[in-house]
Design a protein around this motif. Structure first.
Motif, PDB file in Angstrom:
ATOM      1  N   PRO A   1       5.000  -3.416   7.276  1.00 53.78           N
ATOM      2  CA  PRO A   1       3.672  -2.589   7.410  1.00 53.78           C
ATOM      3  C   PRO A   1       3.182  -1.712   6.472  1.00 53.78           C
ATOM      4  CG  PRO A   1       4.587  -2.931   9.663  1.00 53.78           C
ATOM      5  CD  PRO A   1       5.762  -3.016   8.427  1.00 53.78           C
ATOM      6  N   ASN A   2       4.140  -0.922   5.940  1.00 53.54           N
ATOM      7  CA  ASN A   2       3.560   0.442   5.022  1.00 53.54           C
ATOM      8  C   ASN A   2       4.441   0.170   3.688  1.00 53.54           C
ATOM      9  OD1 ASN A   2       6.423   0.835   6.211  1.00 53.54           O
ATOM     10  ND2 ASN A   2       6.192   3.110   5.447  1.00 53.54           N
TER      11      ASN A   2
ATOM     12  N   GLU B   1      -0.821  -3.511   4.622  1.00 54.33           N
ATOM     13  CA  GLU B   1      -1.078  -4.024   5.786  1.00 54.33           C
ATOM     14  C   GLU B   1      -1.633  -5.256   5.691  1.00 54.33           C
ATOM     15  OE1 GLU B   1      -3.720  -2.827   9.880  1.00 54.33           O
ATOM     16  OE2 GLU B   1      -3.676  -1.469   7.966  1.00 54.33           O
TER      17      GLU B   1
ATOM     18  N   TYR C   1       1.325  -7.591   5.165  1.00 51.89           N
ATOM     19  CA  TYR C   1       2.199  -7.781   6.367  1.00 51.89           C
ATOM     20  C   TYR C   1       1.584  -8.619   7.360  1.00 51.89           C
ATOM     21  CZ  TYR C   1       4.550  -6.897  10.420  1.00 51.89           C
ATOM     22  OH  TYR C   1       5.462  -6.972  11.694  1.00 51.89           O
ATOM     23  N   ASN C   2       0.229  -8.783   7.445  1.00 54.09           N
ATOM     24  CA  ASN C   2      -0.442  -9.521   8.324  1.00 54.09           C
ATOM     25  C   ASN C   2      -0.427 -11.038   7.911  1.00 54.09           C
ATOM     26  OD1 ASN C   2      -1.182  -7.604  10.231  1.00 54.09           O
ATOM     27  ND2 ASN C   2      -3.166  -7.092   9.048  1.00 54.09           N
TER      28      ASN C   2
END
Length: 199
Positions: free
Chosen positions: A7-8, A65, A68-69
């Motif tokens: 995510p980061n 982000e 990641y999605n």
């Protein structure tokens, strides 16, 4: 080359071909850095299905982000579902080892079979990575880059077969085995079913 997505954290590790060549670590690379990278002949493992799309998304300006999605959508979507992958991304790579390999198995299985270093990360993939752990993720990714090169070198016979198929089909070594054989058998006819007459 290989990528890791959290995510980061977006990590792209790569190296020039050849034993002892240094690995380059790109931590949260910019679109401009990705643009520079894709000028090389990139060789990955299952990259047509995953890594290429991460590179392309970053090239388009996706945030960590958003990457990641996208990663979540790719791994949780059935093969062939439209709207998740980028058509232009498939050909960012020069070739995909998983696709041309006659033996379909994971990179981790290849590491074990070839007796090369096998490393697990041990971090949850759905959680942000503390910055002090980024180096650990980079080391894990380094290992996958080294393994990718070792598997490519091991499968030179399969790659030679891919080059022959690509030449016969008039296509590239990055095209899938299915696309290449279809072109050889049916040419450029997109609807060859009409040629089959069954009683």
């Amino acid at each position: 080359y290989d990528v890791e997505v959290f995510p980061n954290l977006f990590l792209v590790n790569w190296k020039a071909a050849g034993e002892g060549r240094p690995i380059v670590r790109m931590i949260n690379p910019t679109p401009t850095e990705i643009e520079e990278l894709i000028r090389f002949r990139l060789i990955g493992f299952n990259c047509r299905r995953y890594d290429n799309h991460m590179l392309y998304a970053r090239l388009m300006g996706y945030t960590n982000e958003q990457l990641y999605n996208l990663y979540q959508k790719i791994i949780n979507t059935k093969k062939g579902t439209k709207g998740v992958m980028f058509g232009e991304a498939y050909n960012l790579s020069y070739t995909d080892i998983y696709d041309f390999s006659a033996t379909k198995q994971s990179l981790k299985k290849w590491e074990i079979e070839l007796g090369i270093h096998h490393q697990e990360l041990g971090l949850p993939w759905d959680q942000p990575v503390p910055e002090e752990m980024w180096n650990k993720v980079a080391e894990y990714c380094d290992n996958d880059v080294i393994a990718t090169e070792a598997v490519f070198n091991h499968l030179q016979g399969d790659f030679t077969a891919r080059k022959i198929l690509a030449e016969l089909a008039g296509m590239t070594v990055n095209d899938t085995t299915n696309s290449l054989t279809t072109r050889i058998i049916f040419g450029k006819d997109k609807n060859p079913q009409s040629q089959f007459n069954y009683r």
